[in-house]
Design a protein around this motif. Structure first.
Motif, short mmCIF file in Angstrom:
data_model
loop_
_atom_site.label_atom_id
_atom_site.label_comp_id
_atom_site.label_asym_id
_atom_site.label_seq_id
_atom_site.Cartn_x
_atom_site.Cartn_y
_atom_site.Cartn_z
N SER A 42 17.06 -0.01 6.03
CA SER A 42 17.13 -0.09 4.57
C SER A 42 16.13 -1.13 4.04
O SER A 42 15.50 -0.94 3.01
CB SER A 42 18.55 -0.46 4.13
N GLU A 43 16.01 -2.24 4.77
CA GLU A 43 15.05 -3.26 4.38
C GLU A 43 13.61 -2.75 4.48
O GLU A 43 12.73 -3.15 3.70
CB GLU A 43 15.21 -4.51 5.26
N ALA A 44 13.37 -1.86 5.44
CA ALA A 44 12.05 -1.23 5.55
C ALA A 44 11.77 -0.41 4.29
O ALA A 44 10.66 -0.44 3.74
CB ALA A 44 11.99 -0.34 6.78
N ALA A 45 12.78 0.30 3.81
CA ALA A 45 12.61 1.06 2.56
C ALA A 45 12.35 0.13 1.38
O ALA A 45 11.55 0.44 0.48
CB ALA A 45 13.87 1.90 2.31
N HIS A 46 12.99 -1.03 1.40
CA HIS A 46 12.78 -2.02 0.34
C HIS A 46 11.33 -2.50 0.32
O HIS A 46 10.70 -2.63 -0.74
CB HIS A 46 13.74 -3.19 0.56
N SER A 47 10.77 -2.76 1.51
CA SER A 47 9.39 -3.22 1.58
C SER A 47 8.41 -2.12 1.17
O SER A 47 7.35 -2.40 0.60
CB SER A 47 9.07 -3.70 3.00
N VAL A 48 8.76 -0.88 1.46
CA VAL A 48 7.93 0.23 1.00
C VAL A 48 7.92 0.26 -0.53
O VAL A 48 6.88 0.52 -1.16
CB VAL A 48 8.44 1.57 1.56
N ALA A 49 9.06 -0.03 -1.13
CA ALA A 49 9.14 -0.09 -2.60
C ALA A 49 8.24 -1.21 -3.13
O ALA A 49 7.55 -1.04 -4.15
CB ALA A 49 10.58 -0.33 -3.04
N ASP A 50 8.21 -2.35 -2.44
CA ASP A 50 7.33 -3.45 -2.86
C ASP A 50 5.87 -3.05 -2.75
O ASP A 50 5.04 -3.42 -3.59
CB ASP A 50 7.59 -4.69 -1.99
N THR A 51 5.54 -2.30 -1.69
CA THR A 51 4.16 -1.83 -1.53
C THR A 51 3.77 -0.90 -2.68
O THR A 51 2.65 -0.97 -3.21
CB THR A 51 4.00 -1.09 -0.19
N THR A 52 4.70 -0.05 -3.09
CA THR A 52 4.44 0.84 -4.22
C THR A 52 4.20 0.04 -5.50
O THR A 52 3.34 0.39 -6.32
CB THR A 52 5.64 1.80 -4.43
N THR A 53 4.93 -1.05 -5.66
CA THR A 53 4.72 -1.92 -6.81
C THR A 53 3.30 -2.47 -6.83
O THR A 53 2.65 -2.53 -7.88
CB THR A 53 5.73 -3.09 -6.78
N GLU A 54 2.80 -2.88 -5.67
CA GLU A 54 1.43 -3.40 -5.61
C GLU A 54 0.41 -2.32 -5.94
O GLU A 54 -0.63 -2.60 -6.55
CB GLU A 54 1.14 -3.98 -4.21
N VAL A 55 0.69 -1.08 -5.56
CA VAL A 55 -0.21 0.03 -5.92
C VAL A 55 -0.27 0.18 -7.43
O VAL A 55 -1.35 0.39 -8.02
CB VAL A 55 0.26 1.35 -5.25
N LEU A 56 0.88 0.06 -8.09
CA LEU A 56 0.91 0.16 -9.55
C LEU A 56 0.14 -1.00 -10.19
O LEU A 56 -0.55 -0.82 -11.20
CB LEU A 56 2.36 0.17 -10.04
N LEU A 57 0.24 -2.19 -9.61
CA LEU A 57 -0.50 -3.33 -10.14
C LEU A 57 -2.00 -3.14 -9.94
O LEU A 57 -2.81 -3.54 -10.80
CB LEU A 57 -0.04 -4.62 -9.46
N TYR A 58 -2.38 -2.53 -8.83
CA TYR A 58 -3.80 -2.24 -8.60
C TYR A 58 -4.31 -1.26 -9.65
O TYR A 58 -5.40 -1.42 -10.21
CB TYR A 58 -3.99 -1.67 -7.20
N LEU A 59 -3.50 -0.24 -9.94
CA LEU A 59 -3.87 0.71 -11.00
C LEU A 59 -3.99 0.00 -12.35
O LEU A 59 -4.85 0.33 -13.17
CB LEU A 59 -2.82 1.83 -11.09
N ALA A 60 -3.11 -0.98 -12.58
CA ALA A 60 -3.15 -1.73 -13.83
C ALA A 60 -4.51 -2.41 -14.00
O ALA A 60 -5.11 -2.40 -15.08
CB ALA A 60 -2.03 -2.77 -13.86
N LEU A 61 -5.01 -3.01 -12.92
CA LEU A 61 -6.30 -3.69 -12.99
C LEU A 61 -7.45 -2.72 -13.19
O LEU A 61 -8.35 -2.94 -14.01
CB LEU A 61 -6.52 -4.50 -11.71
N ARG A 62 -7.46 -1.63 -12.45
CA ARG A 62 -8.57 -0.69 -12.51
C ARG A 62 -8.59 0.09 -13.82
O ARG A 62 -9.63 0.24 -14.45
CB ARG A 62 -8.51 0.29 -11.33
N ARG A 63 -7.44 0.59 -14.24
CA ARG A 63 -7.39 1.38 -15.47
C ARG A 63 -7.65 0.53 -16.70
O ARG A 63 -8.31 0.96 -17.64
CB ARG A 63 -6.01 2.04 -15.60
N GLY A 64 -7.16 -0.70 -16.69
CA GLY A 64 -7.36 -1.57 -17.84
C GLY A 64 -8.77 -2.07 -17.98
O GLY A 64 -9.16 -2.56 -19.05
#
Length: 356
Positions: A42-64
Motif C-alpha cells: 500500500s505504501e508503494a501505491a502511495h509513493s506512486v501517487a507522489d510521483t504522479t503529483t511531481e508529473v503534474l508539477l512538471y506540467l505546471a512549469l512547462r505549460r505555464g
C-alpha cells in the motif's frame, strides 16, 4: 517568454523529487513482494501517487511557460497554477485519503502480514532518498531568499513558484511521515498491538491533508489574481514617485500573472509644467528602472491622469489588506516590458503600455 526559458532550477527540483519518489515506490514494492506485507504494498501505491503529483508539477512549469499569443496576450502563466492545484488535490485524495483509510483498516483488522525488518530497511532507504530531494529544494529556497533579501520561511510563504513550494512541503512531510511510520512500527512490534501502526498511518494522512490544504489555498489565491507583497508594492511606488516629472502616484495596482510574470498598472499625476516629451522620457525611465531592478516585472501600464481629492485611496487600501498581500508572491518573473506614457492633455483612458 519562450518555452525554453522556463525556470530550469525549478524543473530540476521537480525532476529530482519525481525520481526520488519513483525510486521509493520501487523499494517499497520490492519489500512488499518479498515480505508479503500488505502495508508495504500500500505504501508503494502511495509513493506512486507522489510521483504522479511531481508529473503534474512538471506540467505546471512547462505549460505555464508558453509564450503569449493573440488569444492570451498576457501568456499562460496562470495555467501553471491550475496544474499545481490539481497536484494538491491529488495529494489530498490519493495520499491523505489512502493513508487515513489504511490506518483505520489496520486498527480494525489488527493484523500485520509483513516482516518488520524489511519494513525498517525500506523506511531507512526511503528516508535517505527523500533527504536528497529535500536538500535540492532547500538549496533552491535559500538561493532565492538571498536574491530577494528575505528569510527562507518568508520566501516560502510569499513565493509564486508553487512548484518548489510543493516539493519542499511534500518532501518535508514525507520525512516526518517516515519517522512517524518508524515509531508506529516500533511500538507495534514492541507491544504486539497493530493499533500503533494504524494510528501512525492516520497521523501521516492528517499531515498530508495539511500540506494539500496549504498548497490548494496558495494556488487558488494566485489563480484569482494576487498582488505582489506589500514591501515590493511600496518599492515600486517609490521608483515611480521618484521620477522628475511625477507629482504623485495616484493609484498603483499589481498582479501576479504567473510564476515568472508581474503586471504593474498605475495612474500617474504628472507635474503641470511637464511637456509631452518629458512625460514620455520619464515613462521610459520608469520602465527601465523597474525592469532592471526587478526583471520579474513583465508588463508596465502607465495612465497619465489628473488627481482628484481622495482618488486612488480605495485601490491602494485594497492592495495593503493583509489577505491578498501577505500571502502574495515574493518571487516571480518575465524579463520586463516597455512603458510609453501619453501627455496629460491626451485622453485619460489611453494607457501607456508595452512589452519589452
Amino acid at each position: 517568454m519562450a518555452e525554453a526559458e522556463v525556470n530550469s532550477e525549478s524543473v530540476g527540483t521537480v525532476v529530482v523529487a519525481g525520481a526520488a519518489n519513483l525510486a521509493i515506490a520501487v523499494a517499497k514494492l520490492v519489500a512488499g513482494i518479498i515480505s508479503g506485507s500488505a502495508a508495504m504494498l500500500s505504501e508503494a501505491a502511495h509513493s506512486v501517487a507522489d510521483t504522479t503529483t511531481e508529473v503534474l508539477l512538471y506540467l505546471a512549469l512547462r505549460r505555464g511557460a508558453r509564450p503569449a499569443d493573440v488569444r492570451h496576450p498576457f501568456g499562460y502563466g496562470k495555467e501553471s497554477y491550475v496544474w499545481a492545484f490539481l497536484a494538491a488535490l491529488f495529494t489530498f485524495v490519493a495520499g491523505a485519503g489512502f493513508a487515513i483509510t489504511h490506518g483505520v483498516t489496520t486498527i480494525l483488522v489488527h493484523e500485520h502480514s509483513g516482516d518488520y525488518l524489511i519494513s525498517y530497511v525500506v523506511l531507512a532507504v526511503s528516508f535517505a532518498i527523500e533527504s536528497v530531494s529535500l536538500a535540492r529544494a532547500v538549496r533552491q529556497v535559500r538561493g532565492e531568499s538571498r536574491r530577494w533579501g528575505t528569510t527562507p520561511r518568508r520566501f516560502l510563504r510569499l513565493t509564486a513558484d508553487t512548484t518548489v513550494k510543493a516539493v519542499f512541503l511534500e518532501d518535508s512531510a514525507a520525512l516526518i511521515g517516515l519517522l512517524i511510520a518508524g515509531v508506529g512500527l516500533g511500538l507495534s512490534q514492541w507491544t504486539g498491538d497493530e493499533l500503533f501502526d494504524g494510528v501512525a498511518s492516520i497521523l501521516i494522512g492528517l499531515l498530508l491533508l495539511v500540506v494539500a490544504a496549504i498548497l490548494a489555498r496558495s494556488n487558488i489565491s494566485l489563480l484569482v489574481g494576487r498582488a505582489v507583497p506589500e514591501r515590493l508594492h511600496h518599492e515600486i511606488e517609490r521608483e515611480l514617485a521618484g521620477l522628475p516629472t511625477v507629482d504623485r502616484v495616484d493609484t498603483l495596482l499589481t498582479m501576479q500573472l504567473g510564476p515568472d510574470d508581474i503586471l504593474v498598472a498605475a495612474k500617474i499625476d504628472f507635474r503641470d509644467e511637464a511637456t509631452g516629451a518629458d512625460i514620455e522620457a520619464d515613462a521610459d525611465e520608469a520602465e527601465r528602472r523597474l525592469t532592471d531592478r526587478y526583471p520579474e516585472i513583465g508588463y508596465v501600464f502607465l495612465d497619465p491622469t489628473r488627481s482628484l481629492p481622495g482618488a486612488g485611496r480605495h485601490a491602494r487600501r485594497i492592495q495593503q489588506e493583509p489577505g491578498p498581500v501577505r500571502d502574495a508572491p515574493l518571487d516571480t518573473a518575465y524579463p520586463g516590458p516597455a512603458a510609453d506614457a501619453r501627455p496629460p492633455d491626451g485622453p485619460s483612458d489611453q494607457e501607456a503600455d508595452g512589452r519589452r
